[in-house]
Design an enzyme around this catalytic site. Structure first.
Site: not given
Ligand code: TPP
Length: 660
Positions: A27, A67, A116-117, A154, A186, A258, A353, A407, A465, A469, A516
């Protein structure tokens, strides 16, 4: 020759572009867009020492938009961290390279967390900022006063978790938390206007944050905003208007920059436009020297910090050492042993618990590094005890966080607390809502953090529940995560032992899953040994030539013992095995595993949940008793019966099988 600001940031840009091009994946857009912000931060504000990446009072720098990993690797290389060489950068995204596709936490490398996530880094940063507040309160602001800086994209801010953790950060007034929002408008699908029209200023101000807006390519504006944020008494988000793929004539400002290499032709054009006449991976010496100097400033900063400490009472130094380097788990074994003996005498019937609460109450008096909490279920998870002192925005001298109904945020924050150093976080919710924590639990496991998840209300045993649950597939799901120990203790003795293992574990997070409803005391003998350490052990055996082995976890160990009695009435000998932790059992020697699960015995597994993780133990000839449908809303004993988990039905099944 003086090195200009844009030469410093262009060094980041070209390392990123060239590494992505060489790897043929990655990226480039984000590092190109945020190079100026990062350069200002590292040159003028960030307090760090590349020679000692573990300096406890360093500012934390979190790349939540993982990324854009090449931004981080470029900075680490340029500042002369030992962890990243130019050769590593050339091996971006290759096997065993520190420069992995997304940043992977490695202690002492400068990579503060795995990201990354999207959104997770923000959560970790909030945890780190809370940790800083806790330790500033403990040691004083002349010793602990670091900032936590985050780059969020974003995507980070669109993720729900960003709401949870930023709302909590505002509530706790984490003034040393500063987020740079890479507001390039973007994302992958195109302009963010396709999917978001939030008023960010209103959004973050409503959380109690400062909101600043700047041109993310203007050195002075960036620096001024950071200075302003540093003086604030609230967390700050600096919305940096940037251009993704900055410098690329055909791809800047577009989603095309990107997530794929720019291509050689375009890279030639970027070189021309930014007047960069150097070959790939070549940084002119004067620029390298200037970056190195930036890194070297940190040496001085840490030295000055050491001088401050040297002037203090020597006990402070040893306390710092004890807090961050050598956790004191001394006394834990004694305490556990004493508690185990006490309960062996009284043999109480308790919900696990409640057992856990009694453990927490005792150990938290001994271990100040334990910071607990719950996602608004303190009373149900039994995470809060008489020794819990609540942390709030006015007082961080405590050991308990009310995370609110957040959570996912709680789990990511716990990772941040653990990453800061000196803290063992534990936090609770219902087992069913472990699903809401999953992405962060996975990262605790991937990073090898000592985080303890307390999941109560662990089955249909929660009763009225109802199915929304009642966890069914959750245990199996958690067990499928590599490097996570999932404990389901059967009584107070096992609860004590499982907590002990979780606290002593070095690089493995734990999920302690609790009932529980009440369970009887099942521990057969009072030994110092931790029986749960091997994952499974024999609770009761009617004859050494038993032809049935009943293997159960948690509350179903009681059921297994009842089945054993019924079998005995029919002259069938059996062995009851409690298996509180499959992961530990699976690691035992073949001999041990074969001793516990004898080849010639009919293996019957019992757990009030999905049978999937138990299937491997029956070797096609045994019986898996479990639940592979949703539960029901009713008193819990009726549901057990309704779903065939009763001693009569199981005994009948076994007898039938033995007759086959
Ligand atoms: C939880 C999650 N969902 C999806 C992705 C896949 N993904 C990587 S970057 C991105 C979005 C890119 O847009 P932005 O966050 O604005 O980054 P930029 O384009 O500015 O580098 C996505 C959907 C991820 N890394 N994590």
């Amino acid at each position: 020759m003086t090195v200009k600001f844009n030469q410093l940031s262009n060094a980041i840009r070209f390392l990123s572009i060239d590494a992505v091009q060489k790897a043929n994946s990655g990226h480039p857009g984000m590092p190109m867009g945020m190079a100026d912000v990062a350069t200002v931060l590292f040159k003028y504000h960030l307090r760090f020492n590349p020679k000692n990446p573990n300096w406890i009072n360093r500012d934390r720098f979190i790349l939540s938009a993982g990324h854009g990993s090449m931004l981080l690797y470029s900075l680490l290389y340029l500042c002369n961290y030992k962890s990243v060489s130019i050769e590593d950068i050339k091996k971006f995204r290759q096997l065993n390279s520190i420069c992995a596709g997304h940043p992977e936490y490695k202690k002492g490398s400068g990579i503060e967390t795995t990201t990354g996530p999207l959104g997770q880094g923000l959560g970790n940063a909030v945890g780190m900022a809370i940790a800083e507040e806790i330790f500033r309160k403990k040691f004083g602001s002349s010793i602990i006063n670091n900032k936590t800086y985050v780059i969020a994209s974003d995507g980070d801010l669109m993720e729900g978790i960003s709401h949870e953790v930023m709302s909590l950060a505002g509530h706790l007034k984490l003034k040393n938390l500063i987020v740079f929002f890479d507001n390039n408008k973007i994302s992958i699908d195109g302009p963010t206007s396709l999917s978001v029209s939030d008023n960010y200023k209103k959004r973050f101000e409503s959380y109690g944050w400062n909101f600043l807006e700047i041109n993310g390519h203007n050195e002075k504006q960036i620096s001024k905003a950071i200075s302003k944020a540093s003086k604030s008494n609230k967390p700050t988000i600096i919305s940096c208007k940037t251009i993704i793929g900055f410098g690329s004539p055909n791809k800047s400002g577009k989603a095309s920059s990107h997530g794929s290499p720019l291509g050689n032709e375009e890279i030639t054009l970027v070189r021309k436009k930014l007047k960069w006449n150097n070959k790939p991976f070549e940084i002119p010496q004067e620029i390298l020297d200037e970056w190195k100097k930036i890194g070297e400033n940190g040496l001085l900063l840490e030295k000055k910090w050491q001088e401050v400490i040297n002037k203090k009472d020597p006990r402070i130094k040893s306390e710092l050492e004890k807090t961050y380097v050598n956790y004191n788990l001394e006394g834990l074994e004694n305490l556990i042993e004493k508690e185990k003996s006490k309960y062996f005498e009284s043999k109480p019937s308790m919900a696990t618990r409640q057992c856990s609460m009694s453990v927490i109450e005792n150990i938290s008096a001994l271990l100040p590094q334990l910071i607990g909490g719950s996602a608004d279920l303190s009373g149900s998870n039994n995470t809060k005890t008489n020794n819990s002192k609540i942390i709030n925005s006015k007082n961080f001298n405590g050991n308990y966080i009310h995370y609110g109904v957040r959570e996912h945020g709680m789990a990511a924050v716990m990772n941040g607390l653990a990453l800061y150093a000196g803290i063992i976080p534990y936090g609770g919710t219902f087992l069913i809502f472990s699903d809401y924590c999953k992405p962060s639990i996975r990262l605790s496991a991937l990073m090898g953090l000592k985080v303890i998840y307390i999941f109560s209300h662990d089955s249909i045993g929660l009763g009225e529940d109802g199915p929304t649950h009642q966890p069914i597939e959750q245990l199996t799901g958690l067990r499928a995560i590599p490097n996570l120990n999932v404990f389901r203790p059967a009584d107070i003795n096992e609860t004590l032992e499982c907590w002990e293992i979780a606290l002593k574990s070095k690089n493995t997070p734990s999920a302690i899953v609790l009932s529980r409803q009440k369970v009887p005391y099942i521990n057969p003998d009072n030994t110092k040994d931790n029986k749960c350490e091997k994952g499974a052990y024999v609770v009761n055996i009617t004859s050494h030539e038993s032809n049935v082995t009943l293997v159960a976890s948690g509350t179903e160990v009681e059921l297994a013992l009842k089945v054993q009695e019924k079998l005995m009435e029919n002259n069938i000998n059996s062995k009851v095995v409690s298996m509180p932790c499959m992961e530990l059992f699976n690691k035992q020697s073949e001999n041990y595993r074969n001793d516990i699960l004898e080849k010639d015995s009919l293996i019957v597994t019992l757990e009030a949940g999905s049978i999937m993780s138990w299937q491997k133990y029956i070797k096609n000839k045994g019986i898996n008793c479990g639940i592979d449908q949703f539960g029901e809303s009713a008193p819990y004993k009726e549901i057990y019966n309704h779903l065939d988990l009763s001693e009569e039905k199981i005994t009948n099944l076994i007898q039938k099988k033995l007759r086959e």
